[in-house]
Design a protein around this motif. Structure first.
Motif, PDB file in Angstrom:
ATOM      1  N   PHE A 171      56.147  41.705  46.398  1.00 60.64           N
ATOM      2  CA  PHE A 171      56.860  42.988  46.738  1.00 60.64           C
ATOM      3  C   PHE A 171      57.523  41.613  47.960  1.00 60.64           C
ATOM      4  O   PHE A 171      58.643  41.886  48.361  1.00 60.64           O
ATOM      5  CB  PHE A 171      56.289  43.445  47.724  1.00 60.64           C
ATOM      6  CG  PHE A 171      56.983  44.427  49.250  1.00 60.64           C
ATOM      7  CD1 PHE A 171      56.925  45.771  48.756  1.00 60.64           C
ATOM      8  CD2 PHE A 171      57.290  43.885  50.481  1.00 60.64           C
ATOM      9  CE1 PHE A 171      57.648  46.227  49.767  1.00 60.64           C
ATOM     10  CE2 PHE A 171      57.694  43.764  51.727  1.00 60.64           C
ATOM     11  CZ  PHE A 171      58.276  45.107  50.828  1.00 60.64           C
ATOM     12  N   ALA A 172      56.632  40.649  48.103  1.00 59.41           N
ATOM     13  CA  ALA A 172      56.997  39.350  48.826  1.00 59.41           C
ATOM     14  C   ALA A 172      58.258  38.766  47.737  1.00 59.41           C
ATOM     15  O   ALA A 172      59.521  38.487  48.898  1.00 59.41           O
ATOM     16  CB  ALA A 172      56.382  38.000  49.070  1.00 59.41           C
ATOM     17  N   SER A 173      58.179  38.741  46.853  1.00 57.45           N
ATOM     18  CA  SER A 173      59.275  38.343  45.881  1.00 57.45           C
ATOM     19  C   SER A 173      59.994  39.288  45.450  1.00 57.45           C
ATOM     20  O   SER A 173      61.538  38.972  45.440  1.00 57.45           O
ATOM     21  CB  SER A 173      58.844  37.857  44.962  1.00 57.45           C
ATOM     22  OG  SER A 173      59.476  37.140  43.962  1.00 57.45           O
ATOM     23  N   GLU A 174      60.130  40.485  45.138  1.00 56.13           N
ATOM     24  CA  GLU A 174      61.350  41.185  44.920  1.00 56.13           C
ATOM     25  C   GLU A 174      62.490  41.011  45.634  1.00 56.13           C
ATOM     26  O   GLU A 174      63.161  41.987  45.962  1.00 56.13           O
ATOM     27  CB  GLU A 174      60.515  42.225  43.388  1.00 56.13           C
ATOM     28  CG  GLU A 174      61.428  42.821  43.848  1.00 56.13           C
ATOM     29  CD  GLU A 174      61.624  43.028  42.153  1.00 56.13           C
ATOM     30  OE1 GLU A 174      62.404  43.577  41.188  1.00 56.13           O
ATOM     31  OE2 GLU A 174      60.833  41.574  42.042  1.00 56.13           O
ATOM     32  N   ALA A 175      61.580  42.250  47.260  1.00 58.01           N
ATOM     33  CA  ALA A 175      61.815  42.222  48.928  1.00 58.01           C
ATOM     34  C   ALA A 175      63.478  41.431  48.779  1.00 58.01           C
ATOM     35  O   ALA A 175      63.588  42.224  49.312  1.00 58.01           O
ATOM     36  CB  ALA A 175      61.116  42.704  50.159  1.00 58.01           C
ATOM     37  N   LEU A 176      63.150  40.110  48.529  1.00 59.28           N
ATOM     38  CA  LEU A 176      64.456  38.930  48.452  1.00 59.28           C
ATOM     39  C   LEU A 176      65.070  38.218  47.895  1.00 59.28           C
ATOM     40  O   LEU A 176      65.971  36.942  47.570  1.00 59.28           O
ATOM     41  CB  LEU A 176      63.655  37.893  49.607  1.00 59.28           C
ATOM     42  CG  LEU A 176      62.963  38.096  50.954  1.00 59.28           C
ATOM     43  CD1 LEU A 176      61.800  37.284  51.414  1.00 59.28           C
ATOM     44  CD2 LEU A 176      63.519  38.236  51.688  1.00 59.28           C
ATOM     45  N   ARG A 177      64.973  39.569  46.654  1.00 62.24           N
ATOM     46  CA  ARG A 177      65.835  38.942  45.455  1.00 62.24           C
ATOM     47  C   ARG A 177      67.352  38.386  45.981  1.00 62.24           C
ATOM     48  O   ARG A 177      67.914  39.349  46.801  1.00 62.24           O
ATOM     49  CB  ARG A 177      65.686  39.530  44.501  1.00 62.24           C
ATOM     50  CG  ARG A 177      65.061  39.170  43.428  1.00 62.24           C
ATOM     51  CD  ARG A 177      64.407  40.553  42.375  1.00 62.24           C
ATOM     52  NE  ARG A 177      65.653  40.002  41.038  1.00 62.24           N
ATOM     53  CZ  ARG A 177      65.044  41.108  40.244  1.00 62.24           C
ATOM     54  NH1 ARG A 177      64.911  41.356  40.309  1.00 62.24           N
ATOM     55  NH2 ARG A 177      67.068  40.763  39.254  1.00 62.24           N
ATOM     56  N   PRO A 178      68.099  37.750  45.614  1.00 63.28           N
ATOM     57  CA  PRO A 178      68.956  37.464  45.947  1.00 63.28           C
ATOM     58  C   PRO A 178      70.509  38.003  45.912  1.00 63.28           C
ATOM     59  O   PRO A 178      71.276  38.905  47.059  1.00 63.28           O
ATOM     60  CB  PRO A 178      69.629  36.133  45.435  1.00 63.28           C
ATOM     61  CG  PRO A 178      68.398  35.590  45.186  1.00 63.28           C
ATOM     62  CD  PRO A 178      67.332  35.854  44.733  1.00 63.28           C
ATOM     63  N   ARG A 179      69.885  38.792  44.201  1.00 59.58           N
ATOM     64  CA  ARG A 179      71.371  39.521  44.539  1.00 59.58           C
ATOM     65  C   ARG A 179      70.102  40.918  43.995  1.00 59.58           C
ATOM     66  O   ARG A 179      70.762  42.335  44.924  1.00 59.58           O
ATOM     67  CB  ARG A 179      71.816  39.560  43.129  1.00 59.58           C
ATOM     68  CG  ARG A 179      72.709  38.263  42.831  1.00 59.58           C
ATOM     69  CD  ARG A 179      72.984  37.762  41.435  1.00 59.58           C
ATOM     70  NE  ARG A 179      74.394  36.721  41.723  1.00 59.58           N
ATOM     71  CZ  ARG A 179      75.309  36.998  42.008  1.00 59.58           C
ATOM     72  NH1 ARG A 179      75.812  38.007  41.459  1.00 59.58           N
ATOM     73  NH2 ARG A 179      75.959  36.213  42.132  1.00 59.58           N
ATOM     74  N   GLY A 180      69.542  41.074  42.897  1.00 58.12           N
ATOM     75  CA  GLY A 180      67.805  42.696  43.240  1.00 58.12           C
ATOM     76  C   GLY A 180      68.407  43.754  42.241  1.00 58.12           C
ATOM     77  O   GLY A 180      69.750  43.088  41.225  1.00 58.12           O
ATOM     78  N   VAL A 181      68.332  44.590  42.610  1.00 57.62           N
ATOM     79  CA  VAL A 181      68.409  46.348  41.840  1.00 57.62           C
ATOM     80  C   VAL A 181      68.988  47.223  42.597  1.00 57.62           C
ATOM     81  O   VAL A 181      67.907  47.297  43.773  1.00 57.62           O
ATOM     82  CB  VAL A 181      67.677  46.574  41.005  1.00 57.62           C
ATOM     83  CG1 VAL A 181      68.168  47.335  39.602  1.00 57.62           C
ATOM     84  CG2 VAL A 181      67.053  44.861  39.694  1.00 57.62           C
ATOM     85  N   TRP A 182      70.203  48.100  42.530  1.00 56.91           N
ATOM     86  CA  TRP A 182      69.994  48.854  43.328  1.00 56.91           C
ATOM     87  C   TRP A 182      70.327  48.598  45.006  1.00 56.91           C
ATOM     88  O   TRP A 182      69.689  49.248  45.675  1.00 56.91           O
ATOM     89  CB  TRP A 182      69.217  49.971  42.898  1.00 56.91           C
ATOM     90  CG  TRP A 182      69.372  50.943  41.572  1.00 56.91           C
ATOM     91  CD1 TRP A 182      69.865  50.534  40.499  1.00 56.91           C
ATOM     92  CD2 TRP A 182      68.535  52.015  41.257  1.00 56.91           C
ATOM     93  NE1 TRP A 182      69.632  51.064  39.727  1.00 56.91           N
ATOM     94  CE2 TRP A 182      68.392  52.048  39.912  1.00 56.91           C
ATOM     95  CE3 TRP A 182      67.311  52.571  42.355  1.00 56.91           C
ATOM     96  CZ2 TRP A 182      68.320  53.047  39.262  1.00 56.91           C
ATOM     97  CZ3 TRP A 182      66.981  53.812  41.610  1.00 56.91           C
ATOM     98  CH2 TRP A 182      67.750  53.564  40.054  1.00 56.91           C
ATOM     99  N   CYS A 183      71.399  47.627  45.098  1.00 52.90           N
ATOM    100  CA  CYS A 183      71.086  46.996  46.496  1.00 52.90           C
ATOM    101  C   CYS A 183      71.897  46.176  47.055  1.00 52.90           C
ATOM    102  O   CYS A 183      71.938  45.379  45.875  1.00 52.90           O
ATOM    103  CB  CYS A 183      69.773  46.736  47.003  1.00 52.90           C
ATOM    104  SG  CYS A 183      69.067  45.103  46.097  1.00 52.90           S
ATOM    105  N   ALA A 184      72.089  45.616  47.842  1.00 53.65           N
ATOM    106  CA  ALA A 184      73.371  44.703  48.752  1.00 53.65           C
ATOM    107  C   ALA A 184      72.596  43.202  48.436  1.00 53.65           C
ATOM    108  O   ALA A 184      71.384  43.244  48.283  1.00 53.65           O
ATOM    109  CB  ALA A 184      73.295  44.818  50.059  1.00 53.65           C
ATOM    110  N   HIS A 185      73.145  42.391  48.005  1.00 53.91           N
ATOM    111  CA  HIS A 185      73.320  40.972  48.088  1.00 53.91           C
ATOM    112  C   HIS A 185      72.441  40.382  48.770  1.00 53.91           C
ATOM    113  O   HIS A 185      73.330  40.696  50.584  1.00 53.91           O
ATOM    114  CB  HIS A 185      74.400  39.932  47.042  1.00 53.91           C
ATOM    115  CG  HIS A 185      74.831  41.013  45.500  1.00 53.91           C
ATOM    116  ND1 HIS A 185      75.463  40.353  44.606  1.00 53.91           N
ATOM    117  CD2 HIS A 185      74.011  41.463  44.866  1.00 53.91           C
ATOM    118  CE1 HIS A 185      75.118  40.841  43.495  1.00 53.91           C
ATOM    119  NE2 HIS A 185      74.220  41.772  43.370  1.00 53.91           N
ATOM    120  N   ILE A 186      71.798  39.498  49.441  1.00 55.72           N
ATOM    121  CA  ILE A 186      71.804  38.357  50.477  1.00 55.72           C
ATOM    122  C   ILE A 186      72.473  37.230  50.243  1.00 55.72           C
ATOM    123  O   ILE A 186      71.934  36.438  49.782  1.00 55.72           O
ATOM    124  CB  ILE A 186      70.207  38.065  50.504  1.00 55.72           C
ATOM    125  CG1 ILE A 186      69.106  39.937  50.350  1.00 55.72           C
ATOM    126  CG2 ILE A 186      69.936  37.562  51.638  1.00 55.72           C
ATOM    127  CD1 ILE A 186      67.790  39.663  50.770  1.00 55.72           C
TER     128      ILE A 186
END
Length: 258
Positions: A171-186
């Motif tokens: 969770f610690a890693s996945e929640a902060l992915r720069p692009r991620g999946v099904w979500c807005a980028h950071i």
């Protein structure tokens, strides 16, 4: 909460038997695949779990169910926060349906908390849920808060990397992915991925393949914007931590780079 017995579910909506779909929509059966989770009727499920909802709440839920899956989940969470209110969280958190527990994630994402630490403490049991879908809803539901309080999020989630649970470490890693999946980028992490090193570095040799894949995907995201940084980081990691886990992470992280 114990995991449900393994069941081979359908991978396409068209292949889901009517009795299985009915059980999913009534909340008596957890989804076994993503297709099942997407196909169930959340309006029917909501009425099964909260039969005393007012006509206005049911109408709002019906409208939410016409949206895409994320807006659907968030919309029903918003309905529940209005009626019956935050007291419904305990019911949702402990329900056998993974979708209902997903509503709990989005209730936590929308509820007012005094600070990010309190929100993360609330989501932590759901981040450790035995069901794959709930764990995904957990990070998606609070990611907007993480993105807008990035420095605090990185500091707090760095502590999660020492958890004995590989689900919480992921969770610690996945929640902060720069692009991620099904979500807005950071955007801040796309431009300056080094900010996340307090989370990434402790996991560079994680023994769990579940965590390794998340770290590799994190770096693969970053490589789309900062390829040289990812190359250099992987080189450093392989020099300072020459383990099979680190090598696997780096190989997967660099998979799209020439």
């Amino acid at each position: 909460m114990k995991a449900a017995p393994a069941r081979k579910g359908a991978t396409r909506t068209a292949d889901i038997p009517a009795d299985i779909l009915a059980a999913l929509s009534s909340g008596t059966l957890p989804s076994a695949t993503l297709a099942e989770g997407l196909a169930l009727d959340q309006s029917v499920l909501l009425h099964a779990v909260f039969p005393a909802l007012s006509p206005a709440a049911r109408q709002a839920a019906e409208a939410a169910c016409q949206q895409g899956i994320l807006k659907r989940m968030a919309g029903i969470a918003a309905v529940l926060l209005q009626e019956p209110g935050f007291t419904a969280l305990e019911i949702c958190q402990n329900h056998p349906s993974d979708t209902v527990r997903g509503w709990a994630c989005f209730m936590i994402g929308q509820h007012s908390y005094p600070d990010l630490a309190s929100r993360l403490a609330a989501i932590r049991p759901l981040a450790d849920d035995p069901h794959f879908g709930v764990r995904e809803w957990a990070w998606m539901a609070i990611r907007p808060h993480l993105a807008t309080q990035l420095a605090d999020a990185i500091e707090l989630l760095a502590g999660w990397t020492a958890s004995p649970s590989d689900k919480q470490r992921r969770f610690a890693s996945e929640a902060l992915r720069p692009r991620g999946v099904w979500c807005a980028h950071i955007g801040a992490l796309k431009q300056h991925p080094e900010q996340a090193l307090p989370v990434l570095t402790p996991l560079r040799s994680d023994p769990s393949v579940y965590v390794q894949d998340s770290i590799a995907n994190w770096l693969n995201d970053a490589a789309k914007d900062q390829p040289e940084w990812v190359r250099q980081l992987c080189l450093q990691w392989e020099q300072h931590s020459p383990t099979d886990a680190t090598r696997r992470i780096c190989q997967r992280a660099l998979r799209n780079l020439k």
